[in-house]
Scaffold this active site. Sequence first.
Site, mmCIF file in Angstrom:
data_model
loop_
_atom_site.group_PDB
_atom_site.id
_atom_site.type_symbol
_atom_site.label_atom_id
_atom_site.label_comp_id
_atom_site.label_asym_id
_atom_site.label_seq_id
_atom_site.Cartn_x
_atom_site.Cartn_y
_atom_site.Cartn_z
ATOM 1 N N ASP A 31 0.836 -1.202 0.000
ATOM 2 C CA ASP A 31 0.000 0.000 0.000
ATOM 3 C C ASP A 31 0.873 1.256 0.000
ATOM 4 O OD1 ASP A 31 -2.311 1.478 0.050
ATOM 5 O OD2 ASP A 31 -2.674 1.215 2.189
ATOM 6 N N ASN A 79 -10.662 -2.968 -6.216
ATOM 7 C CA ASN A 79 -9.886 -1.922 -6.907
ATOM 8 C C ASN A 79 -10.511 -1.484 -8.237
ATOM 9 O OD1 ASN A 79 -6.626 -3.101 -5.754
ATOM 10 N ND2 ASN A 79 -7.905 -1.442 -4.957
HETATM 11 C C1 FPP Z 1 -2.072 0.112 -3.275
HETATM 12 O O1 FPP Z 1 -1.563 1.413 -3.175
HETATM 13 C C2 FPP Z 1 -1.500 -0.533 -4.433
HETATM 14 C C3 FPP Z 1 -2.177 -1.107 -5.461
HETATM 15 C C4 FPP Z 1 -3.648 -1.125 -5.524
HETATM 16 C C5 FPP Z 1 -1.481 -1.708 -6.602
HETATM 17 C C6 FPP Z 1 -0.295 -2.552 -6.242
HETATM 18 C C7 FPP Z 1 0.505 -2.721 -7.429
HETATM 19 C C8 FPP Z 1 1.861 -2.703 -7.469
HETATM 20 C C9 FPP Z 1 2.724 -2.607 -6.307
HETATM 21 C C10 FPP Z 1 2.576 -2.749 -8.745
HETATM 22 C C11 FPP Z 1 2.523 -3.960 -9.549
HETATM 23 C C12 FPP Z 1 2.723 -5.251 -8.869
HETATM 24 C C13 FPP Z 1 3.107 -6.349 -9.521
HETATM 25 C C14 FPP Z 1 3.141 -7.653 -8.838
HETATM 26 C C15 FPP Z 1 3.525 -6.305 -10.924
HETATM 27 P P1 FPP Z 1 -2.554 2.631 -3.358
HETATM 28 O O2 FPP Z 1 -2.595 3.000 -4.794
HETATM 29 O O3 FPP Z 1 -3.877 2.308 -2.768
HETATM 30 O O4 FPP Z 1 -1.819 3.736 -2.557
HETATM 31 P P2 FPP Z 1 -2.507 4.925 -1.735
HETATM 32 O O5 FPP Z 1 -3.197 4.287 -0.562
HETATM 33 O O6 FPP Z 1 -1.345 5.770 -1.334
HETATM 34 O O7 FPP Z 1 -3.453 5.624 -2.662
#
Ligand code: FPP
Length: 253
Positions: A31, A79
Amino acid sequence: MFRRKVTDSAEAATPSPEAQQGPRHVAVIMDGNGRWAQARGRPRLFGHHAGAKRVREIVNACPDLRVKYLTVFAFSTENWKRTQTEVAGLMSLFRRYISKETRALRDEGVRVRFIGDRMRLDAKLICLMDELETITEGNDRVHLTIALNYGSRDEVSRAIKHLAEDVAAGRLDPADVDEETLTKYLDTKVLPDPDLVIRTSGEARISNFLLWQSAYAEYEFVDTLWPDFTKDIFAGIVSGYGGRDRRFGGAKP
Ligand code: FPP
């Protein structure tokens, strides 16, 4: 202090033998990508790209830390509520990541699996996922599981649907249904339960991730945003796990 502990009691406890062996299976809620990007005045996808690079670093750190199984939460069933731009950008990132990393993952002995419902993913992505699983299926150095369109409630619902179909078809006797039976219907059926679940970015919640499997996992919530999560931070958390007292509901005499 880069880590935020839920309580200090773990530090005071006598480590249990299970903990001293280190976590065999670590699951990570990655996250903070969006906030990391926004803090730099960049679009959220910039943070996801930075986050994807961290995945490799953490996978590579696993063998030295004797972490055999690593499961990462890449995209949840919830998501899809994000903007069309972000969802499309993430799907494109997953396609590019798999295409780019397939050979290296194979050569480095990483066995990759995906969990989650593939039905809603596009055909090209599903094809790349299948290919990566097949190409790496002989590997055993590290088992990387990527949760993509994954949600625990969705997984358990799908599992119960299949189980009910087997009961209706006479393949399964309802009297034989127990915890072990249900476990065999889950996406994670070939994986051990997570010993340690890490969530980055300072949020202390589970977000529908491995709810059944993590019933007795240890949790670590860290303030670091995922794109800043280094192998040293990971190593520190794995080492800290060794000091915990896992009792699995039992009590010391
Ligand atoms: C949550 O952070 C993250 C995600 C929903 C996406 C996770 C994806 C990756 C780390 C990249 C790709 C992974 C692979 C395995 C190729 P957020 O966007 O909710 O962050 P925030 O809470 O700061 O908005």
